[in-house]
Design an enzyme around this catalytic site. Structure first.
Site, PDB file in Angstrom:
ATOM      1  N   LYS A  24       0.862  -1.187   0.000  1.00 52.21           N
ATOM      2  CA  LYS A  24       0.000   0.000   0.000  1.00 52.21           C
ATOM      3  C   LYS A  24       0.891   1.227   0.000  1.00 52.21           C
ATOM      4  O   LYS A  24       2.033   1.170   0.450  1.00 52.21           O
ATOM      5  CB  LYS A  24      -0.875   0.019   1.257  1.00 52.21           C
ATOM      6  CG  LYS A  24      -2.101   0.902   1.138  1.00 52.21           C
ATOM      7  CD  LYS A  24      -3.256   0.128   0.550  1.00 52.21           C
ATOM      8  CE  LYS A  24      -4.544   0.912   0.543  1.00 52.21           C
ATOM      9  NZ  LYS A  24      -5.687   0.030   0.295  1.00 52.21           N
TER      10      LYS A  24
HETATM   11  N1  GLU Z   1      -7.456   0.132  -2.895  1.00 55.16           N
HETATM   12  C1  GLU Z   1      -8.236  -1.036  -3.138  1.00 55.16           C
HETATM   13  C2  GLU Z   1      -8.277  -1.919  -1.906  1.00 55.16           C
HETATM   14  O1  GLU Z   1      -8.114  -1.451  -0.798  1.00 55.16           O
HETATM   15  C3  GLU Z   1      -7.819  -1.775  -4.415  1.00 55.16           C
HETATM   16  C4  GLU Z   1      -6.388  -2.195  -4.472  1.00 55.16           C
HETATM   17  C5  GLU Z   1      -5.976  -2.752  -5.842  1.00 55.16           C
HETATM   18  O2  GLU Z   1      -6.792  -2.784  -6.754  1.00 55.16           O
HETATM   19  O3  GLU Z   1      -4.815  -3.119  -5.956  1.00 55.16           O
HETATM   20  O4  GLU Z   1      -8.544  -3.091  -1.993  1.00 55.16           O
END
Ligand code: GLU
Length: 424
Positions: free
Chosen positions: A114
């Site tokens: 992240k």
């Molecule tokens: N931000 C989204 C989540 O928390 C999607 C992450 C992604 O598609 O890699 O799952």
């Protein structure tokens, strides 16, 4: 024996503290793999970067950015980028760890990562936003890549920001690397169905949970916190299935209508003025009243730590669908379980987004694009298979769906860890 590192120590009630206690709860169900559990309590790699830009008025501003790769045992890192004034390293660590659990829970060949920038994007001009995005991408460019770590949208980031990220990375490597990020615009290697995928996944898991609990969606009362890409799409899909959206809260306030809010009007108004802009369609009430508005289903789809012990005590919902990441603190989880309220946890409930991100990445590599029906059918199938397996595990051990999701996911992650072995 392990040294406790300072940067992995949680502060009280923080998202990282919540994550660590969720991992502790799964240990009794891991058998001999429990030996490896410490792996999950430490991020593999965390990068802090300075993001300096020249502002429109000629001044120089510095923002702090992060990219945390929590675990890559099962595949490249995967997870979104968040732009928010409250982002911290510790928050990004928790969000990256939840990605590790999430990708394993739906069995995608990814680890978890992240990123984020501590910035309020609403205070930036479009030019400043582009500069912040490009400089940040360049700084984290040393650890991301189509086969190493693939960012995506999260809170306050969108397809345009992903296009700038893809372009910056591509310029630096001297090619066009569409597979380096997902959630891109359609004509830049994006996928049909990606924008609505997270909300659709909340609906798919919620529909199945409601069926198992005997809640008829026709006429069911739903309260939604957070009316962005996740909350508003889930609300629309539930309303199409006959449910009444009785309360919605966003950063501007809370609107309630016990007869059901008219979403066809609320959604477009909320995009410009927030939900309080739709005064004509309901009553504006104090934010704390959101939590005791009578409802059958509660969808927290905003930020972490919103469902506190006190709010868990108040809610009349029988089913909680975690559209957000980490919305429920551990104490609230216990209260909800005691009160017989079923929680479909974030790490399965909102996994629709990363699942369609995976489809996008696969399509980018094969340069062959699927139609929207194919995307939605495959999404439905993957989420239903994952949820059914988790439900069987919960029934077998008589544990919550959250602990069952962690049991399924952690077994996959730690098995991969064990099979790969430690290097050197
Ligand atoms: N931000 C989204 C989540 O928390 C999607 C992450 C992604 O598609 O890699 O799952």
């Amino acid at each position: 024996m392990s040294e406790q590192l300072s940067f992995v120590s949680p502060t009280a009630n923080s998202p990282w503290g919540t994550y660590l206690s969720q991992v502790d709860r799964v240990v009794p169900y891991l058998g001999p793999l429990a030996r490896w559990v410490e792996t999950l309590k430490r991020p593999k790699r965390a990068l802090i970067v300075d993001v300096p830009i020249e502002m429109d008025d000629g001044s120089i501003a510095h923002f702090e950015g992060y990219r945390v790769q929590h675990n890559m045992s099962r595949g490249p890192g995967k997870g979104g980028i968040r732009f928010h004034p409250d982002v911290t390293l510790e928050e990004v660590m928790a969000l990256s760890a939840w990605m590790t659990i999430k990708t394993a829970a739906v069995n995608l060949p990814y680890g978890g990562a992240k990123g984020g920038i501590r910035v309020d994007p609403k205070k930036l001009s479009p030019q400043e936003l582009e500069k912040v995005t490009r400089r940040y991408t360049s700084e984290i460019g040393i650890i991301i890549g189509p086969h190493t770590d693939i960012p995506a949208p999260d809170v306050n980031t969108n397809a345009q920001i992903m296009a700038w990220m893809m372009d910056t990375y591509s310029m630096n490597v001297g090619g066009t690397a569409t597979g380096v990020v997902t959630g891109k615009p359609l004509h830049l290697g994006g996928s049909l169905g990606r924008v609505k995928a997270t909300g659709r996944g909340v609906f798919v898991t919620g529909r199945e949970a409601a069926r198992r609990l005997g809640i008829n969606l026709r006429g069911a009362r739903i309260a939604v916190q957070g009316f962005g890409n996740v909350g508003s799409v889930a609300a629309e899909l539930f309303a199409e299935a006959g449910a009444k959206i009785v309360a919605v809260q966003d950063h501007t306030g809370t609107i309630v209508n016990t007869n059901g809010l008219d979403l066809a009007k609320l959604v477009p108004i909320s995009r410009t003025d927030g939900v309080v802009g739709f005064k004509a369609g309901g009553d504006i009430v104090p934010n704390e009243d959101f939590w005791n508005t009578p409802c059958d289903i509660l969808i927290p789809a905003a930020l972490e730590g919103q469902l506190t012990a006190e709010r868990a005590q108040k809610t009349t919902a029988k089913l909680v669908l975690e559209g957000a990441n980490g919305p429920t603190v551990p104490q609230a989880d216990d209260i909800l379980a005691e009160r017989g309220v079923l929680v479909v946890p974030d790490v399965i409930c909102n996994a629709g987004g990363v699942t369609v991100s995976y489809f996008e990445w696969v399509q980018d590599f094969s340069s062959f694009f699927w139609d929207e029906d194919e995307i939605n059918v495959r999404l439905d199938r993957i989420m239903m298979n994952a949820l059914n397996q988790i439900w069987d595990t919960a029934d077998k051990h008589k544990i919550t769906l959250r602990t069952a999701t962690y049991a399924v996911a952690c077994e996959r992650i730690l098995m991969a860890r064990q099979e790969r072995g430690l290097y050197p």
